[in-house]
Design an enzyme around this catalytic site. Structure first.
Site, PDB file in Angstrom:
ATOM      1  N   TYR A 141     -75.458 -76.491  38.671  1.00 44.02           N
ATOM      2  CA  TYR A 141     -75.151 -75.772  39.915  1.00 44.02           C
ATOM      3  C   TYR A 141     -76.426 -75.161  40.480  1.00 44.02           C
ATOM      4  CZ  TYR A 141     -73.433 -72.193  43.092  1.00 44.02           C
ATOM      5  OH  TYR A 141     -73.235 -71.408  44.206  1.00 44.02           O
TER       6      TYR A 141
ATOM      7  N   ASP B 136     -76.248 -67.677  48.062  1.00 41.17           N
ATOM      8  CA  ASP B 136     -75.335 -67.931  46.945  1.00 41.17           C
ATOM      9  C   ASP B 136     -74.169 -66.946  47.048  1.00 41.17           C
ATOM     10  OD1 ASP B 136     -74.425 -69.132  44.685  1.00 41.17           O
ATOM     11  OD2 ASP B 136     -75.804 -68.132  43.316  1.00 41.17           O
TER      12      ASP B 136
END
Lengths: 368, 368
Positions: A186, A280
């Site tokens: 990720y 994020d």
């Protein structure tokens, strides 16, 4: 595991025309016989029977062994559904094992026109901690969580650390898996490791409170990183964040706990520019149209980010699961319709603990 | 999607001491009120109520909108469970969306001692094709299958090809996902790509009917490969198997459709030896002890394989999901207890469509 309710679901199909009152009575007898083969003779007490509609909708409710409640339900399309619900003590034998279920399927399936029958693994409810989480498109997954390590409410959200046998420690925010120790891919995907060169660059991370992104970026020798975090994971996600969160100021980074929009406004005022902004923050919202508070926030974050990025600067952010085609199209529409002309590329990678292929965006100003 | 039954599960906890007859009556009223806020006033008809035991086990059954059947159940440990079961037409609005569920949770959770409540995504039953599959340890997963491409019964098993948005085409054997287009890592892990050197080696593959393993091995320039396949995937898993299955005899491989034990007996008789035997047969059986037909087959396959392997030859095979610690320990016990002294190493890799970390074994004769 402590006592929890187990819900066992079985179903098969019969000809819908067979579901007259007589047909249902016959079916009911055969189901009772099939179940009592497993549970023991006279183990089922009928509590009620009712015809819900004249189109084949019938319901019988029974009490079975271990105070189980058993619904036998037929639907107008010929579906026959059996739901068995009971409290299973942790060390108790299950009322119906997967193998029993298969045998029962075979016995009951003979009633059905095409023998197609399905027994699902029991759904466990009232467990001491959540073991089911929805994927980005709302699908159900049972995780192999075996321990709840941390569970507190912050002023902003519920913060949990759960241990999964497969994924290691998992950060769960408001009931949604956020990042696990298994998920280096990720971080590497959002930062485009191997494609982007961070050496001596100025980077701003929005969100990223788990520290994993900052930890990986530090390995690429950037000039300076600022980060805003809401919650630290330095204890329980250490394999992901390393020692990054131990100190809020490092040789080439600074962690700022606060509102990222306000920080970017301050940067605009001071004329501070970055080479990369990596967002994020939360997932793309699930909605019918790209309107509402969450979408406005997304627009605002992109606008503000480009006001602190230099002309060739890149805005990197994660999207959502690849099967959420509507959400992804909405986001791409939002990017295309901003007053700043932007172009984007996208990548995707399978993130273990998400159990999904996840989409990542790389957004830049269009060349003049 | 055609009409299917949707089962919605909600639950929360109350003090178990509050579940007297009076306490249950009060709880029932509040649940009806909470549900009718969403479904409309007087939308629920009570079909029955019953006290199942004096320790707090109560059951009420209602009929709600869209001929839904609603079970309200309390258990002796204070768990309150609501099951809503109804037939949802493909294009119909759901009776309860995730957001409604959350609102209902909040409303009903107020009854509970710690506000902890859970609404699961609806369980869909009677779908035109299976969308739920169990993982190796029996956990439930909802896959994003959107098309059934192939569905036939061979003399040995049910063979299906399903399309998943995330994993591409998936081979499903007897209801268990076997290999998908996303799963190159499975093939690379079982063959230990990068660690083993197959150049000019003699290789025997047992099973591997999907062709993916043979396809990857062909890229490593082995001397000769024999393979036994039960079923070809050349049409629907082409991205995994390439053109490998188009012809049963190639420059350096031969595919044999038949019993692999018999073939190995023939090799022993002819004195034919291999450098590698790669067993891509069925998963490790789920059982209490390493006894029974399936475990005997596993022993037999290993014994026979070492009878056709040269002295330094390797036997490679996949195990099962990493959370099945019992099965893995049993297999390692079986390997250790064979009359041939063997040693093993193991690796693991997350296989996308399995949604699990999968264990792979490399087994060799112990040095004399």
């Amino acid at each position: 595991m402590a006592a929890c309710a187990n819900t066992i679901l079985l179903d098969f199909k019969v000809e819908s025309s067979s579901l007259t009152q007589d047909g249902f009575n016959k079916l009911e007898m055969e189901v009772i016989e099939g179940l009592e083969k497993h549970f023991g003779v006279n183990s089922m007490e009928k509590l009620m029977v009712k015809t819900l509609s004249s189109e084949g909708d019938h319901l019988s409710v029974f009490m079975g062994p271990q105070q189980s409640v058993i619904n036998l339900r037929t639907f107008s399309n010929g579906l026959v559904s059996i739901i068995i619900d009971y409290l299973k003590e942790g060390d108790e034998e299950p009322l119906l094992t997967t193998l029993d279920g298969k045998a029962l399927e075979l016995a009951l399936g003979k009633l059905g026109k095409d023998m197609k029958s399905v027994t699902l693994p029991p759904i466990k409810r009232g467990t001491p901690f959540d073991i089911y989480f929805p994927l980005s498109d709302g699908r159900l997954v049972e995780y192999d969580v075996d321990k709840l390590i941390y569970d507190e409410k912050s002023p902003f959200q519920r913060v949990q650390i759960m241990h999964s046998k497969t994924f290691g420690n998992m950060l769960v925010l408001d009931g949604l898996p956020n990042l696990a120790e298994s998920d280096l891919v990720y971080t590497e995907s959002i930062m485009c490791r191997g494609t982007e060169d961070y050496k001596d660059k100025e980077i701003l991370i929005l969100g990223g409170g788990d520290g994993a992104l900052l930890n990986e970026l530090r390995k690429e020798n950037p000039k300076q990183i600022d980060e805003m975090v809401m919650k630290i994971c330095k204890e329980h996600l250490r394999s992901a964040c390393g020692d990054t969160l131990d100190s809020y100021i490092g040789k080439n980074y600074q962690i700022i706990v606060g509102d990222c929009i306000k920080y970017m406004e301050k940067c605009v005022f001071q004329g501070k520019k970055f080479d990369y902004v990596i967002s994020d923050l939360t997932d793309l919202p699930i909605s019918e149209t790209p309107q509402g508070k969450m979408w406005e926030l997304i627009r605002k974050v992109i606008r503000m980010s480009f006001s602190v990025l230099n002309d060739t600067g890149k805005f990197l952010q994660h999207g959502t699961g690849i099967s959420c085609t509507n959400q992804l199209a909405m986001f791409e529409g939002v990017v295309g319709e901003l007053e700043i002309p932007l172009s984007f590329t996208r990548t995707h990678a399978f993130v273990p603990s998400f159990l999904e292929d996840w989409v990542f965006y790389q957004i830049q100003r269009k060349a003049a």
